[in-house]
Design an enzyme around this catalytic site. Structure first.
Site, mmCIF file in Angstrom:
data_model
loop_
_atom_site.group_PDB
_atom_site.id
_atom_site.type_symbol
_atom_site.label_atom_id
_atom_site.label_comp_id
_atom_site.label_asym_id
_atom_site.label_seq_id
_atom_site.Cartn_x
_atom_site.Cartn_y
_atom_site.Cartn_z
ATOM 1 C CB CYS A 50 -0.937 0.013 1.198
ATOM 2 S SG CYS A 50 -0.099 -0.133 2.791
ATOM 3 C CB SER A 105 8.060 1.769 7.343
ATOM 4 O OG SER A 105 8.543 0.539 6.847
ATOM 5 C CD GLU A 110 6.012 -1.495 8.486
ATOM 6 O OE1 GLU A 110 5.501 -2.533 8.900
ATOM 7 O OE2 GLU A 110 6.339 -1.337 7.301
ATOM 8 N N PRO A 111 7.254 -3.775 11.610
ATOM 9 C CG PRO A 111 6.338 -5.370 13.066
ATOM 10 C CD PRO A 111 6.371 -3.889 12.793
ATOM 11 C CD GLN A 116 3.836 -5.254 3.488
ATOM 12 O OE1 GLN A 116 4.687 -4.380 3.618
ATOM 13 N NE2 GLN A 116 2.538 -4.987 3.572
ATOM 14 N N GLY A 185 -12.032 -8.185 4.060
ATOM 15 C CA GLY A 185 -10.763 -8.815 3.723
ATOM 16 C C GLY A 185 -10.314 -9.702 4.868
ATOM 17 N N GLY A 187 -6.609 -10.636 4.958
ATOM 18 C CA GLY A 187 -5.166 -10.733 4.788
ATOM 19 C C GLY A 187 -4.415 -10.330 6.043
ATOM 20 C CB ILE A 190 -7.851 -7.753 7.562
ATOM 21 C CG1 ILE A 190 -8.266 -6.773 6.457
ATOM 22 C CG2 ILE A 190 -9.061 -8.197 8.373
ATOM 23 C CD1 ILE A 190 -8.966 -5.519 6.945
#
Length: 418
Positions: A50, A105, A110-111, A116, A185, A187, A190
């Site tokens: 995103c 980020s 953030e992990p 990803q 969603g 994923g 979510i």
């Protein structure tokens, strides 16, 4: 062969641009094969989240990649080019190390981004576009990210995007515990949001997902209900908070759907959080008086103000990354030297075999062993020294001094006495 990184992210491009160049998961294999078709790009991996779309690739020249990215998404290059960054080798290595470590980020440290990146590598490996060079790069990337997270405080008190979503809702509603929450969603994002909202104890949580089994599996973890995604329009008025993050190419919640929901709610406010790229919720909904719509870009404004306390950790992390970049470049240089080393050793082996064969013939003819050994050693010495000696004799001017230093270094000779 050089390494390159090309892309755009939340630092360089607004959401409206990012969503136009995002890759749908079902088209990722096609994109990887298309990018590496021909000889321009030899290896490639695509990271699409995103907050960023990035190409990591090995090629002789990088120009082809920007044209390809715009063309694949059927966009004029001049619409995308102002937002793109292109990193050559050293900068590309440093960039991917920083991305995986959470230094690039929207929420520092953030992990989720590391997972990803690993998914992007897995998809490239399955597609057959991950060659030796990128494989080594990403293995080093994962090692660096682990070192940064385990030896610095970069992740201390990190506010994730999921936690930021809860904080947003707490600003609108006095108590999240009085609200009904719908997740669209199932994923990773979510799942994270559901975990954070569950901690706030809402009245109910419902998960709507295209794959019913996956939705039920996630719902069972948090005591949530499930719902068919095609019922979202009818059931929307029942929910105070809607959090959506799917891979759908078109919006799931449209303006008309939201207008009907607000009317049925008698204009009680709703909070909608759209974490998807492309967007799941039509942007026009944000203009409605009774709907508070937030996108991934808006979440950056509500993250915890703990950045100053983590600046020392950032300095430490950057130091680790710089050191590991140097180490990876050294590996690449050593890899480039392998053909020369092989050729040098083969040359020495050919000389050895020729001299040994000559010595054996002399011995077979009854030659004196001591004289044959002397001739063997002289022959080896003369032939192996022929190249360096000629190199020194042919060097002229300033090159002569450089040649002398190189030969002294190669053969570990003592410093020249003046």
């Amino acid at each position: 062969m050089q390494l390159y990184a090309l892309g755009l992210n939340h630092h360089t491009a607004p959401l409206a641009i990012r969503e136009r160049v995002a890759f749908q998961p079902e088209r990722l294999d096609l994109a990887l094969h298309d990018l590496t078709r021909g000889s321009a790009v030899r290896e490639a991996a695509i990271l699409s989240t995103c907050n960023r779309t990035e190409l990591y690739f090995a090629a002789e020249q990088p120009q082809h990649a920007a044209d390809w990215l715009a063309g694949f998404h059927q966009l004029p290059l001049n619409e995308v080019a102002p937002y793109l960054y292109a990193h050559p080798q050293r900068d590309a290595i440093r960039h991917v190390f920083r991305v995986a470590s959470g230094l690039d980020s929207m929420v520092l440290g953030e992990p989720q981004i590391l997972g990803q990146v690993k998914d992007a590598v897995r998809r490239a490996e399955e597609a057959g576009t991950l060659g030796t060079l990128l494989h080594k790069l990403f293995q080093s990337t994962f090692a660096v990210a682990k070192e940064v997270r385990s030896t610095t405080a970069i992740g201390a008190n990190t506010v994730s995007m999921a936690a930021a979503a809860v904080n947003l809702c707490a600003r609108i509603f006095e108590r999240v515990s009085d609200q009904h929450v719908l997740f669209i969603g199932a994923g990773e994002m979510i799942e994270l949001c559901a975990a954070h909202f569950a901690g706030a104890g809402p009245k109910s949580m419902t998960i709507a997902n295209r794959t019913e089994a996956r939705g039920q599996a996630l719902a069972s973890r948090f005591g949530a209900q499930t719902m068919r995604i095609d019922l979202v329009g009818d059931m929307l008025p029942r929910f105070d908070i809607v959090v959506s993050c799917t891979a759908a190419p078109l919006p799931i919640v449209g303006l008309g759907m939201a207008e009907r929901a607000i009317k049925a709610r008698r204009h009680r406010p709703m909070v909608m959080v759209d974490l998807a790229v492309p967007r799941d919720i039509e942007p026009e909904i944000g203009k409605m008086d009774d709907v508070f719509l937030y996108t991934v870009d808006d979440l950056a404004q509500v993250v915890d103000a703990g950045l100053e306390s983590r600046q020392q950790a950032v300095i430490e992390a950057e130091g680790i990354i710089d050191s590991r970049v140097d180490g990876f470049l050294h590996w690449m240089q050593a890899r480039d030297s392998v053909p020369v080393i092989r050729a040098l050793r083969q040359h020495a082996e050919n000389v050895r075999e020729a001299e040994v064969e000559r010595a054996l013939r002399l011995l077979a003819r009854g030659g004196d062993p001591q004289q044959v050994l002397e001739a063997l050693s002289h022959g080896l010495t003369n032939k192996l020294m022929h190249g360096p000696t000629r190199y020194l004799n042919q060097a002229e001017g300033e090159q002569h001094a450089d040649a002398g230093r190189i030969v002294r270094q190669l053969f570990n000779l003592p410093p020249q006495q003046h």
